[in-house]
Design a protein around this motif. Structure first.
Motif, PDB file in Angstrom:
ATOM      1  N   LEU A  16       0.826  -1.201   0.000  1.00  0.00           N
ATOM      2  CA  LEU A  16       0.000   0.000   0.000  1.00  0.00           C
ATOM      3  C   LEU A  16       0.866   1.259   0.000  1.00  0.00           C
ATOM      4  CD1 LEU A  16      -2.717   1.434   0.199  1.00  0.00           C
ATOM      5  CD2 LEU A  16      -2.652   1.091   2.683  1.00  0.00           C
ATOM      6  N   VAL A  20       0.814   4.033  -2.989  1.00  0.00           N
ATOM      7  CA  VAL A  20       0.519   5.441  -2.722  1.00  0.00           C
ATOM      8  C   VAL A  20       1.605   6.342  -3.304  1.00  0.00           C
ATOM      9  CG1 VAL A  20       0.357   7.171  -0.884  1.00  0.00           C
ATOM     10  CG2 VAL A  20      -0.901   5.019  -0.689  1.00  0.00           C
ATOM     11  N   ILE A  69      -8.192   5.265  -0.511  1.00  0.00           N
ATOM     12  CA  ILE A  69      -7.867   4.326   0.564  1.00  0.00           C
ATOM     13  C   ILE A  69      -9.070   4.111   1.463  1.00  0.00           C
ATOM     14  CG2 ILE A  69      -6.482   4.033   2.658  1.00  0.00           C
ATOM     15  CD1 ILE A  69      -4.201   5.448   1.205  1.00  0.00           C
ATOM     16  N   ALA A 291      -7.789  -1.189   0.023  1.00  0.00           N
ATOM     17  CA  ALA A 291      -7.226   0.152  -0.091  1.00  0.00           C
ATOM     18  C   ALA A 291      -6.253   0.232  -1.263  1.00  0.00           C
ATOM     19  CB  ALA A 291      -6.528   0.534   1.219  1.00  0.00           C
ATOM     20  N   SER A 292      -5.356  -0.756  -1.388  1.00  0.00           N
ATOM     21  CA  SER A 292      -4.406  -0.766  -2.505  1.00  0.00           C
ATOM     22  C   SER A 292      -5.129  -0.886  -3.844  1.00  0.00           C
ATOM     23  CB  SER A 292      -3.418  -1.925  -2.340  1.00  0.00           C
ATOM     24  OG  SER A 292      -2.659  -1.792  -1.156  1.00  0.00           O
TER      25      SER A 292
END
Length: 339
Positions: A16, A20, A69, A291-292
């Protein structure tokens, strides 16, 4: 049951972080990963430089990444909780009609030309009220089985909300209102604002807390109400808490992002392949993986075409493809591993 960091969760946390950094540097104004990290560390150290790189990162990309996310984590957590609660591998966060309910409130707000903040508030309120209506309907027929009646009530109320959305689309102005309604229903983070994050992030955090605290009780619910009671778990009360928490986080993110499908359905299945069906392990892995996934999809949505593609279109394409791969590679039994 104590929560501990597993190697898979640690690896997904690193993944993650890398996603980001790469997403923050991707766009019409390219920023090398090293410069992204340096700029963020400078801001953390108190250097409020207002150069072009800092402006792009902190005013445009990082708020949108934070929203991605939040949306991915919320939908994945709600999907994992509902699949365990209803003991059904095809359950998604909108099983009780929250997405259609939120969509109805939002499109009504667009129809009347209300401010964006009011539209988002209406989406959150109507999404929550939809689940309250579904629960009340199921409660009135509780002698026929809570789980079955919840699902049936959710299908009925969701269908009614979807019909109402179609009616609003018919009477909306085809040149101004209808395109806005259609785009909102397909899902997007293009209009996310820092004010949205100030509301959504705490709301999602509040909804995730009971899911973490009750994770072992939620795991027991997959055995059925009778076995849960034998193990000292109040199945009805735990189910109510799970539904309330999942509704809170789902309605809050749908209100600001629109309807984004497949995330809450597919991500828990992928997480289950990594760590198995135990909910105490499945929940954090689903959150990190979701989230990823959402950061990657949102980055693709804003970069792969001259115009931005709605996120819901990409999640449907990717989710459908992953679903086909999952069944063809691992068989239908992979959808619901209990061992």
């Amino acid at each position: 049951m104590h929560f501990r960091v597993t190697p898979v969760a640690l690896g997904l946390t690193v993944l993650l972080t890398l996603v980001v950094i790469l997403a923050a540097g991707t766009g019409p104004y390219q920023i090398p990963p090293g410069e992204v990290v340096t700029t963020i560390l400078d801001r953390v150290a108190g250097n409020h430089d207002q150069g072009q790189t800092a402006t792009v990162l902190f005013q445009i990309r990082l708020p949108r990444i934070a929203a991605a996310i939040c949306v991915g984590a919320a939908l994945s957590a709600a999907g994992a909780a509902y699949q365990n609660l209803f003991r059904n591998p095809l359950v998604s966060p909108d099983i009780l009609g929250v997405s259609h309910g939120a969509g109805l409130g939002a499109v009504i707000g667009i129809l009347f030309g209300l401010p964006v903040a009011v539209i988002e508030l209406m989406g959150f309120v109507t999404g929550s009220l939809t689940v309250v209506l579904v629960s009340a309907l199921a409660w009135s027929l509780r002698e026929r089985g809570d789980i079955l009646m919840l699902v049936l009530a959710g299908i009925v109320v969701g269908a009614l909300a979807a019909a109402a959305i179609s009616l609003v689309k018919i009477i909306a102005d085809p040149y101004s209102q209808l395109p806005m309604i259609t785009y909102w229903l397909l899902g997007s983070l293009a209009s996310i604002r820092p004010d949205d994050l100030a509301v959504v992030v705490p709301t999602v955090a509040i909804g995730l807390i009971p899911l973490f605290l009750l994770r072992w009780r939620i795991a027991v619910l997959s055995l059925g109400d009778d076995d849960a009671r034998a193990l000292g778990v109040d199945a009805r009360r735990t189910r109510q808490v799970v539904i309330a928490a999942a509704t809170l986080i789902t309605a809050s993110v749908v209100a600001v992002s629109g309807v984004i499908g497949w995330v809450g359905l597919m991500v828990p299945h992928l997480a289950r392949l990594l760590v198995g069906p135990r909910f105490d392990r499945l929940l954090p892995v689903s959150i990190l993986l979701g989230a990823s996934f959402m950061v990657v999809v949102d980055t693709l949505a804003r970069t792969i075409a001259p115009i931005e593609i709605p996120i819901g279109v990409l999640t449907a394409l990717v989710g459908g493809g992953l679903f086909v791969w999952l069944i063809t590679r691992h068989g239908a039994r992979a959808l619901w591993r209990r061992e």
